[in-house]
Structures are given as C-alpha cells and as structure tokens.
Design a protein around this motif. Structure first.
Motif, PDB file in Angstrom:
ATOM      1  N   GLN A 153       0.823  -1.161  -0.149  1.00 31.02           N
ATOM      2  CA  GLN A 153      -0.072   0.068   0.052  1.00 31.02           C
ATOM      3  C   GLN A 153       0.926   1.497  -0.140  1.00 31.02           C
ATOM      4  N   ASP A 154       1.809   1.297   0.724  1.00 34.82           N
ATOM      5  CA  ASP A 154       2.625   2.306   0.900  1.00 34.82           C
ATOM      6  C   ASP A 154       4.190   2.084   0.254  1.00 34.82           C
ATOM      7  N   SER A 156       6.294   0.597   1.391  1.00 35.02           N
ATOM      8  CA  SER A 156       7.481   0.467   2.522  1.00 35.02           C
ATOM      9  C   SER A 156       7.915  -1.093   2.610  1.00 35.02           C
TER      10      SER A 156
END
Length: 430
Positions: A153-154, A156
């Motif tokens: 999602q991000d 990371s």
C-alpha cells in the motif's frame, strides 16, 4: 492393455465423481494412464490432454526422471506416500497440492494411484505471520536468511538485520527502505525476470514467488541469492496488501555449480570446448543447416609425431605444445568457427557457412604459422613442429556427425601419409 477401471461400473462412477483429483500412473514410465474430472478441471485440461502426459510435465517439484524413479520406488516400498508440491495448469500457472500416493498391482501390471488436493487455502492460513514475540524475535535476529516484509500500500519495505549483514551494511545505515531500495540492488540483467516472477505470484498465477538472481552489496560486488516469498494478506478484491519472504546467500554454491558446468563443457588444458560439447554444437549446426540450408566444413587437425615429442621431452612439454597449437589456431580462425579438443593432440574445427575453398585456405595458414613459429621447451630448446588436417563438407560428404567426422579423419590420415604438414580433402582420397 485392459483398462482396470472399466470392469466395475460402481468404482468407475466413484472415480469420476470424486471432488479430489485422482491420477492413475505407470510407475515405470511416469505417464498418467487415467485422470478423473476433478484432475482435468484443476489443470484446465481435457482428459486427452492429461492422459499420457508425464508426471514430470505436470508437477513442478518433481525434476528429472531419476527423482521420479526414487519417488515411485519409495511408494512401492512404503505403501502410502505423502508429497507436497505444485501442479502446473495448462495456462502456465501453478497451485500447491498435497498428494497421497499408493502402489498396487492388477493383472500382473503395476500402478500408482495418486490423490491430489489443492491446499491453497490451507497455505494462506499457515503462512500468516505469528504474533508471538518470542518467535518473531528469533526469526528477526537468529535466522540465517534475510527476512523482508513488503507493504504494497505504501511501498515500504522492512529488511531484517541478516539482510543488511548479508550485503555488508549496518542495520541502521539504510533509512526508510522501499521496494526501489531492493530493485536498485538487483543486477540489471536479472531485474526483468525477477520482477516478472514476483508479478506472476502477485496476480495469483504462481503459488509462491521464488527467484535466484544477483544482488549488489555495499562494496559494489554482486552476490547470488535465492529469494522466496508469499502474499500473506489480501484485501476484499483479492489485491495483495502484504508480501513476506526470505533471502539466502547462495554465492558459494552458485559459483561451484558454474565451475562444475564449465568443467563439464570445456577442456581443462586448452579451455576449448571438449568432445562432448563439440558433439552437441555439431548437432545444433547440422539442424540449422538442414533448414536454411547452408554448408558446414568439418576439419580434423592433429599434431605430427606427437608421441615422439612426448617420449623425448615428457608430457609437460607435450601439454605446452598442445597449448601452443591451440593459440595458433585461435589466432587464425573466425569468431563464428567452433574449435574443440577432440582428444589428445587431435582437434575438431567446425566452420558453419564457409566454403571448402575458404576453409582449406584458412587451414593452410594455420599449418604454415604453426610450422614456422618455433616452440620453445622449458629447457630453452626451440622445436619446429607441424600438423596435418583433413576436410569434409556438409552436405556434400555426408549428413551425419559420425559420417562427416570419419570422412575428415580419413582425409587427415591421407595428409599424414603424403608427408604431413598439409591438408587433404575428399577429392584427394580418390
């Protein structure tokens, strides 16, 4: 062969109605003799596409007939045999399966019956990361593999201490790593394939992500790694949210494998292709020439009076003479020519796309340079050596490797009988 399932309608119906995939297999050949509707459905195939397929083409984790032979022997000896692997669908995707196999005989014929169950749902449950802090602490700090955890999602990326240690970094040196941190470290020649394998798993076409590739360390050198991972969390629309995996440094085993491969393909003394590889390349060029079609010149070369050289100066000097002849040939031949050490002081030279006239001219230049360039022994003695050669042509002088090599060899010995230090063709034999 009598169909063992056709004799009893009840058991045929039971076989056909089972929700689990069932295969009847010939243990001697690994061929699928029968498969039920569930098996065909799981593989996206029709029955006639599955039957007579080898197990080796359907199961991604059974590699080579020798592995199948050992597995079938274990099934026979142990009775029930459990195997966890991946079955390959018609579209190239795969899915995890648990296979239970039994051995039986019917009317003097041996069979294996295998029941395969799709365990995708079970794997999704088993691979969730545990909330147990003790287990997590051990994995992050003690496991030999480098752990990674990617939040899609991000973007990371969590990287364990072992991951940093493997690449020569301190655990706090790389701040806020993302997927690009990893991608930038992958060797450019490997990146496209690795991303393709990862994407295949994210899209659900492969039951897990697995790749072997090169990763750049802190010093700028590349190490070989075996990377494995799996989606452990998806959203309501089945899009991946979190992917977890582990990386293992396999540089030592990869370099050893490359060394063994090189040893199997090349001659240790001259670094030329060995005879086995020569046969393989010869076969390849014959097939190409049959379809194009083009000529191939086949040349056998042999150092004259080599036994006398060995007997007089020893085998070390003989080895150096072979290396000297190799260097002479390599300085004259084209980049497209294939030079192999055929055995002892004998060499095979393949010249694809060359005419007989051009090849004879090239060989004469090799023989001339070899005889005119003195070879110096370790004792400082200068020797003028010579060699003889014979030529055969495809398709003029034959269509098989054996026939063409024999023709070139016969021409070479004709050159020796005429006084050595020369080349003969098939015309010189008549």
């Amino acid at each position: 062969m009598t169909d063992p399932l056709s004799t009893h309608g009840f058991f045929r119906q039971l076989f056909s109605s089972s929700s689990d995939a069932i295969y009847v297999i010939d243990p001697a050949t690994s061929k699928v003799l029968e498969a039920n509707a569930a098996a065909c459905k799981a593989l996206y195939m029709e029955r006639d596409e599955v039957v007579n397929h080898s197990v080796l083409s359907l199961n991604k984790d059974v590699v080579g007939f020798e592995q199948w032979r050992l597995i079938s022997q274990a099934i026979k000896e142990q009775g029930q045999f459990r195997f966890v692997g991946r079955h390959k669908r018609k579209d190239g995707s795969d899915f995890p399966v648990e296979v239970i196999s039994d051995f039986f005989s019917h009317e003097g014929k041996d069979y294996i019956v295998s029941i395969a169950r799709d365990i995708s749902a079970r794997n999704a449950h088993d691979t969730k990361v545990s909330d147990d802090d003790y287990i997590r602490t051990f994995v992050l700090n003690e496991a030999s593999d480098g752990l990674w955890d990617w939040n899609t999602q991000d973007n990371s990326l969590f990287l364990s201490r072992q991951w940093y240690r493997m690449l020569g970094y301190g655990p706090d040196e790389v701040t806020n790593p993302t997927l690009n941190t990893w991608k930038d470290a992958v060797h450019p020649e490997d990146l496209e394939q690795v991303i393709s394998l990862l994407q295949s798993h994210l899209e659900g076409n492969a039951s897990r992500y697995e790749a072997k590739y090169r990763l750049r360390n802190r010093q700028g050198d590349y190490i070989w790694v075996h990377d494995r991972g799996m989606v452990v969390e998806r959203d309501e629309s089945d899009a991946p949210l979190r992917v977890v995996g582990m990386v293992l440094d396999v540089t030592e085993s990869q370099l050893l494998a490359e060394k063994l491969l090189e040893h199997s393909r090349y001659d240790d003394l001259t670094k030329l292709y060995n005879r086995k590889t020569g046969y393989e390349l010869f076969e390849k060029y014959l097939q190409i020439s049959e379809h194009q079609p083009t000529e191939i010149q086949i040349i056998m070369l042999d150092i004259d009076r080599f036994k006398e050289l060995n007997d007089t100066f020893g085998h070390v000097t003989g080895d150096h003479a072979i290396q000297h002849f190799t260097e002479t040939m390599q300085s004259v031949t084209r980049k497209t020519d294939i030079l192999c050490r055929w055995g002892g002081e004998e060499f095979l030279l393949l010249c694809p796309g060359s005419t007989k006239t051009a090849s004879v001219k090239m060989v004469n230049r090799i023989l001339s340079e070899f005889s005119q360039t003195p070879f110096t022994t370790d004792e400082g003695i200068e020797l003028h050596l010579s060699a003889s050669a014979g030529v055969s042509s495809y398709p003029e002088d034959g269509h098989s490797i054996r026939g063409l090599v024999k023709a070139a060899d016969t021409a070479m010995y004709k050159a020796k009988s005429l006084g050595r230090n020369r080349v003969c063709t098939q015309e010189d034999l008549s």
